[in-house]
Design a protein around this motif. Structure first.
Motif, mmCIF file in Angstrom:
data_model
loop_
_atom_site.group_PDB
_atom_site.id
_atom_site.type_symbol
_atom_site.label_atom_id
_atom_site.label_comp_id
_atom_site.label_asym_id
_atom_site.label_seq_id
_atom_site.Cartn_x
_atom_site.Cartn_y
_atom_site.Cartn_z
ATOM 1 N N GLY B 58 0.783 -1.230 0.000
ATOM 2 C CA GLY B 58 0.000 0.000 0.000
ATOM 3 C C GLY B 58 0.809 1.271 0.000
ATOM 4 O O GLY B 58 0.246 2.360 0.083
ATOM 5 N N LYS B 59 2.140 1.156 -0.103
ATOM 6 C CA LYS B 59 2.977 2.358 -0.019
ATOM 7 C C LYS B 59 3.870 2.548 -1.241
ATOM 8 O O LYS B 59 4.393 1.578 -1.794
ATOM 9 N N SER B 60 4.077 3.783 -1.604
ATOM 10 C CA SER B 60 5.069 4.152 -2.607
ATOM 11 C C SER B 60 5.682 5.484 -2.198
ATOM 12 O O SER B 60 4.941 6.465 -2.093
ATOM 13 N N PRO B 61 6.963 5.591 -1.912
ATOM 14 C CA PRO B 61 7.950 4.519 -1.849
ATOM 15 C C PRO B 61 7.531 3.421 -0.869
ATOM 16 O O PRO B 61 6.810 3.690 0.101
ATOM 17 N N GLY B 62 7.995 2.220 -1.156
ATOM 18 C CA GLY B 62 7.663 1.082 -0.305
ATOM 19 C C GLY B 62 8.400 1.127 1.022
ATOM 20 O O GLY B 62 9.153 2.064 1.309
ATOM 21 N N PRO B 63 8.199 0.095 1.861
ATOM 22 C CA PRO B 63 8.849 0.052 3.173
ATOM 23 C C PRO B 63 10.370 0.110 3.041
ATOM 24 O O PRO B 63 10.927 -0.432 2.089
ATOM 25 N N THR B 64 11.022 0.780 3.983
ATOM 26 C CA THR B 64 12.486 0.825 3.998
ATOM 27 C C THR B 64 13.024 -0.439 4.657
ATOM 28 O O THR B 64 12.531 -0.859 5.704
ATOM 29 N N ILE B 65 14.016 -1.048 4.014
ATOM 30 C CA ILE B 65 14.683 -2.198 4.626
ATOM 31 C C ILE B 65 15.840 -1.671 5.465
ATOM 32 O O ILE B 65 16.725 -0.987 4.947
ATOM 33 N N LEU B 66 15.778 -1.962 6.752
ATOM 34 C CA LEU B 66 16.857 -1.573 7.667
ATOM 35 C C LEU B 66 17.592 -2.834 8.090
ATOM 36 O O LEU B 66 16.972 -3.761 8.608
ATOM 37 N N ALA B 67 18.885 -2.876 7.841
ATOM 38 C CA ALA B 67 19.631 -4.103 8.140
ATOM 39 C C ALA B 67 21.044 -3.750 8.551
ATOM 40 O O ALA B 67 21.462 -2.576 8.501
ATOM 41 N N GLN B 68 21.757 -4.784 8.936
ATOM 42 C CA GLN B 68 23.153 -4.621 9.324
ATOM 43 C C GLN B 68 23.989 -5.453 8.359
ATOM 44 O O GLN B 68 23.536 -6.510 7.895
ATOM 45 N N ALA B 69 25.185 -4.973 8.084
ATOM 46 C CA ALA B 69 26.046 -5.692 7.141
ATOM 47 C C ALA B 69 26.194 -7.141 7.589
ATOM 48 O O ALA B 69 26.460 -7.410 8.775
ATOM 49 N N GLY B 70 25.999 -8.066 6.664
ATOM 50 C CA GLY B 70 26.071 -9.481 6.963
ATOM 51 C C GLY B 70 24.714 -10.128 7.162
ATOM 52 O O GLY B 70 24.602 -11.352 7.156
ATOM 53 N N ASP B 71 23.680 -9.315 7.329
ATOM 54 C CA ASP B 71 22.337 -9.872 7.513
ATOM 55 C C ASP B 71 21.833 -10.555 6.248
ATOM 56 O O ASP B 71 22.214 -10.185 5.136
ATOM 57 N N MET B 72 20.960 -11.521 6.495
ATOM 58 C CA MET B 72 20.262 -12.109 5.359
ATOM 59 C C MET B 72 18.874 -11.498 5.260
ATOM 60 O O MET B 72 18.155 -11.400 6.262
ATOM 61 N N ILE B 73 18.521 -11.074 4.045
ATOM 62 C CA ILE B 73 17.213 -10.478 3.798
ATOM 63 C C ILE B 73 16.360 -11.507 3.069
ATOM 64 O O ILE B 73 16.805 -12.090 2.073
ATOM 65 N N ILE B 74 15.160 -11.725 3.564
ATOM 66 C CA ILE B 74 14.219 -12.599 2.856
ATOM 67 C C ILE B 74 12.964 -11.789 2.584
ATOM 68 O O ILE B 74 12.292 -11.341 3.515
ATOM 69 N N VAL B 75 12.695 -11.568 1.313
ATOM 70 C CA VAL B 75 11.478 -10.854 0.942
ATOM 71 C C VAL B 75 10.581 -11.824 0.185
ATOM 72 O O VAL B 75 10.942 -12.305 -0.893
ATOM 73 N N ASN B 76 9.438 -12.145 0.785
ATOM 74 C CA ASN B 76 8.431 -12.938 0.071
ATOM 75 C C ASN B 76 7.541 -11.964 -0.668
ATOM 76 O O ASN B 76 6.727 -11.266 -0.062
ATOM 77 N N LEU B 77 7.736 -11.902 -1.971
ATOM 78 C CA LEU B 77 7.080 -10.876 -2.763
ATOM 79 C C LEU B 77 5.891 -11.465 -3.504
ATOM 80 O O LEU B 77 6.062 -12.266 -4.424
ATOM 81 N N LYS B 78 4.699 -11.065 -3.098
ATOM 82 C CA LYS B 78 3.501 -11.534 -3.785
ATOM 83 C C LYS B 78 3.117 -10.552 -4.872
ATOM 84 O O LYS B 78 2.987 -9.355 -4.624
ATOM 85 N N ASN B 79 2.926 -11.068 -6.077
ATOM 86 C CA ASN B 79 2.469 -10.224 -7.182
ATOM 87 C C ASN B 79 0.956 -10.120 -7.132
ATOM 88 O O ASN B 79 0.246 -11.048 -7.497
ATOM 89 N N GLY B 80 0.457 -8.985 -6.668
ATOM 90 C CA GLY B 80 -0.973 -8.751 -6.602
ATOM 91 C C GLY B 80 -1.476 -7.886 -7.747
ATOM 92 O O GLY B 80 -2.573 -7.346 -7.678
ATOM 93 N N LEU B 81 -0.656 -7.746 -8.781
ATOM 94 C CA LEU B 81 -1.122 -7.030 -9.973
ATOM 95 C C LEU B 81 -2.142 -7.917 -10.688
ATOM 96 O O LEU B 81 -2.314 -9.090 -10.348
ATOM 97 N N ILE B 82 -2.792 -7.379 -11.670
ATOM 98 C CA ILE B 82 -3.947 -8.084 -12.227
ATOM 99 C C ILE B 82 -3.531 -8.967 -13.400
ATOM 100 O O ILE B 82 -3.809 -10.167 -13.416
#
Lengths: 575, 575
Positions: B58-82
């Motif tokens: 629901g946001k643009s710009p989207g959520p900010t990813i805040l992390a620390q060097a060495g972290d693993m990021i997992i984004v489960n991205l659902k395509n809700g476009l039509i």
């Protein structure tokens, strides 16, 4: 090198060839007809207002497929869209033996990705008037549609005659994009698509650009000096077969040619016991052939006009020119266009529906009893705050893995294995009241039909979420034609079948469900595959107004790889 | 069943657990950070004008990813476009060991279908300021973008200090849809996207609705009373690290805070030898950290302003409020916003580019020689009537099967196995003249780089199809950081390398190619995978302004099934 010796060989070859042609001619019936199509966005101004249109080979409506019954059609469809997938349905073609070519995303195939070319390959087994259109999201509304005209086999005759054969598709048209519309429909708060800006006849309409701000005309977005209504040129004295189809996204329509009666002779590929009308009610997904004789004063042109019925008339009438040769085809008649019936005259429309019966010499007798009856209550519901259309309080959502693949390849987790409800509480339900949302849910379960069984479907219309409101729903069945057993006002009483016509019902693939009424159909589940059955109003379908039937899927041949790639069918090509 | 005997067991378990935590704490550095995102169309009014935006949750710009060097990021991205697919790129993250998570459709993955959920999983190995955005069609421009902020590892220090850390993304914004734009770009006649309507600061701008017809305001499409500029609240006396990024689709920008100098300390994740500027030139795809001290008169607010440079200034300046607490955050300064440098002052911009060097204590020394030099002439071309951007007269088109899969799975027919040209006729080519289109073609061939080799790329700017016209191109490399060896005016002379900085060049992932100039970069091909290198202007990329590098693909691990499904990778999941 040619020598004298070559001559007799040439002669011999020719003789063999002639003999071969002679031998084979009586058995040559089916042709293969190949089409290479690219689907692409294009700036177009169908009603003088420029917008993005999904065109086939640069055209909307796309090229007409002309074929003969028994022919094989091969369409190599390249998706030239940018980020959007596509799928194309061959509306009215039963796809016997080729259920994977039905073009229904989520049911019979994964969507075709941008850059990909998908081959649709199927036989047009019956003569008649058919259509094709996008069957993914709301892309049909963006302009991807066209005509299929199938002539009778050699040596066969039709029960009527005419001099010329013409196709006309009626449509309604919006200036905003289908993405804008679809987003509104699936938002909280719900944002309705509203009435169309124009009605199109064979892809052409006239929107009055002066209704817009001057800048729109200045920038060429809307320009009334550069677009003209469609004209149909006729030669005085001749009889025309007009194949009239509707692919509206919302509107029920009435079509009339000023000063000319029409004789209805075909509906959805079946011969109708002919009857004469002043104007024709036509619902999205339906096709009719009418005979029109150019027997009026030939010194002038006449209006061909289409008007909205069953909803208030917001868009102006769609106008075309019925042009008597040699009058100028763009010369507008000085008479006002006919206004057709009152938009809210439901009886008028039900009565015309009831008149459409099988031609007496072409009656396909229906089975006199059915093995199963499914009653589908048509309501709106509010589910999790979203406004939806439902059948028996289930709003259909399509799974990521198409049903045909899920069942054939035994991927049971792809969708809910429990069927949706067989009926509703018809004894107590008030079809004139607001739905109370009892047990309203989303669902992707389907109806599994016993192969070769006879199935009755009763469509029951009921009030929407707003008080005193009800829509007409044109229901379209994939993979089958059905008998139209009857229409009736009010609530269907399962104990009383006396209103069914089991003598000479017309067969169709699309049938209207009139306001606060019921419609009964019967079909034989004899086509192995998975088949959508849905309201043909684009926004209603998008909002969940569909069910799916599966029958004899074990008899379906090996599925082509080309339909894979989505949901559980991802991954490298099978070895 | 609990018994008395259970108690000691519970105690023991607890003790073991506590001991385990104690033991492992000193070595716990990397966290796993999980995000569940849904990408969906939404009606939004970033600059007061309502249009469809591709939003993340629901946001643009989207959520900010805040992390620390060495972290693993997992984004489960659902395509809700039509009906649209999607892919998301993690801009500046090198994806070491996870080339399939780079999110570049056509290079590292098939697009994500509507309804599908794709898992991006990668390590943010370096601290710094990064971005994410759509990398499919021109979807980035539709609003799918956001910030990634990676802090240093525990115990590490940065060579500067500040009190607060803030992210700002600059953008340009159009009112028509990206589909309309992309269709125009790929049409004959060519239709240019034209200049943006607004400049956005952190997703907010102010378009003057009175420029539209009154009906647009009436219907709520544009409403100046319901939107406000972005404000950045500062406490007097504190020092702010502003992470400024640009994700414009077209515009080069200058950013200035009225009355405040900025000290540039970071560029694309690398520490800069600090220097003070009045304003910052920033090109699409670049990120900078600047330090700003709130040391001015605290009784008022100040303008933060961004202006177009390198192209004529059609859109009004993008304005935000640099709000001194406790002044009201929406109180506009009474002073006029600063106008920044002249838009056509190329020297000013080149000089600032030249000043950006590695921090003296954080110099990553480049290899002093390279194994290979690829010279890329940047021109427009007309190919088959289409206007395109080309490198060495080849306009890149992406194959249906992503390069990573094609190479790793040995599908050589998926793309042209011949590489594109290594250089151009630099001796004779007139970079100030119109391209003569010699041998201009479409191509999908790629550059295969020897693993661990050092590669120089010389970007050479040249005149467009129109006389006396030249653009600034921000070039972005995936999967690597590169050394910026130099910038120079005019034509690069391969015989004369003296202008290369081999002492303290900054490392970056995005670098400007200035007008009628050259830019030289060097990188080590040490990241197994396939990597796009392209102009970050959305329309230029769409028009073919990209190349692809492949290196060490044999060292890439097993590709996940989730990236399959398109081109030659269709079909049921592998057993």
């Amino acid at each position: 090198m040619g020598t004298l010796l070559d001559f007799p060989r040439f002669l011999l070859t020719s003789l063999v060839l002639v003999f071969f042609i002679f031998l084979t001619t009586p058995t040559i019936e089916a042709k293969i007809r190949r089409y290479n199509w690219e689907v692409k966005y294009k700036y177009m101004s169908p009603d003088c207002y420029q917008k993005l249109v999904i065109a086939v080979n640069g055209k909307s409506p796309g090229p007409t497929i002309l074929a003969q019954a028994g022919d094989m059609i091969i369409v190599n469809l390249k998706n030239g869209l940018i980020t959007e997938n596509v799928a194309v349905h061959w509306h009215g073609i039963r796809q016997i033996g080729t259920p994977w070519s039905d073009g229904t995303e989520g049911v019979t195939q994964c969507p075709i990705l941008p850059g990909d070319t998908f081959q649709y390959k199927f036989v047009v087994d019956r003569p008649g008037t058919y259509l094709y259109h996008a069957h993914y999201g709301m892309q049909r509304e963006a302009g991807l549609y066209g005509s299929i005209r199938v002539s009778v086999r050699d040596g066969e005759n039709e029960p009527f005659s005419y001099d010329e054969d013409r196709s006309i598709i009626l449509n309604d048209w919006w200036h905003n994009s289908t993405l804008v519309q679809a987003t509104g429909l699936s938002s909280i708060p719900f944002q309705w698509v509203n009435e169309p800006q124009s009605l199109l006849i064979q892809g052409r309409g006239i929107f009055n650009c002066s209704q817009l701000s001057p800048s729109s005309s200045d920038t060429g977005i809307c320009n009334n000096t550069k677009c003209y209504p469609y004209h149909l040129t006729v030669v005085p004295g001749r009889t025309y077969r007009l194949r009239i189809a509707s692919l509206t996204s919302l509107s029920a329509l009435n079509f009339e040619i000023e000063g000319h009666n029409m004789t209805i002779v075909e509906a959805d590929g079946y011969y109708v016991e002919p009857f004469v009308v002043k104007n024709l009610n036509i619902y999205s997904g339906e096709t009719y052939s009418v005979l029109v004789k150019a027997d009026q004063d030939p010194s002038r042109n006449y209006w061909a006009v289409t008007n909205v019925v069953s909803r208030p008339r917001k868009p102006p009438p769609g106008l075309a020119i019925f042009n008597y040769y040699p009058n100028h085809p763009r010369k507008s008649p000085s008479t006002p266009p006919p206004t057709g019936p009152q938009w809210d005259d439901t009886d008028y429309r039900i009565n015309q529906s009831l008149k459409i019966k099988a031609h007496r010499d072409y009656i396909h007798k229906p089975p006199q009893t059915s093995d199963r009856t499914i009653i589908l209550l048509n309501t709106q519901n509010t589910i999790n705050g979203y406004t939806k259309w439902s059948l028996n309080n289930v709003s259909h959502i399509f799974p990521e893995t198409p049903y045909l693949i899920a069942i054939k390849e035994n991927l049971p987790h792809a969708f809910d294995q429990n069927p949706p409800p067989e009926t509703y509480d018809y004894k107590n339900y008030d079809i004139y009241g607001k739905p109370n949302n009892t047990n309203a849910t989303f669902g992707n379960g389907i109806y599994r039909l016993e192969f070769n069984s006879t199935v009755d479907i009763i469509l029951q219309n009921a009030n929407m979420m707003k008080e005193h409101s009800n829509d007409t729903h044109p229901w379209h069945l994939h993979g089958h034609d059905f008998w139209v057993l009857g229409y009736g006002k009010g609530k269907f009483d399962p104990a009383n079948h006396t209103k069914f016509n089991l003598v000479d019902p017309i067969m169709k693939n699309t049938v209207p469900l009139h306001q606060y009424s019921w419609t009964a159909i019967r079909f034989i589940a004899n086509n192995p595959g998975t088949w959508a059955f849905h309201c043909h109003i684009e926004s209603h379908f998008y909002m969940g107004m569909s069910v799916v039937f599966a029958e004899g899927v074990d008899r379906v041949g090996k599925l082509p790889d080309s339909i894979m790639g989505c949901g559980e069918t991802k991954g490298l090509r099978r070895p």
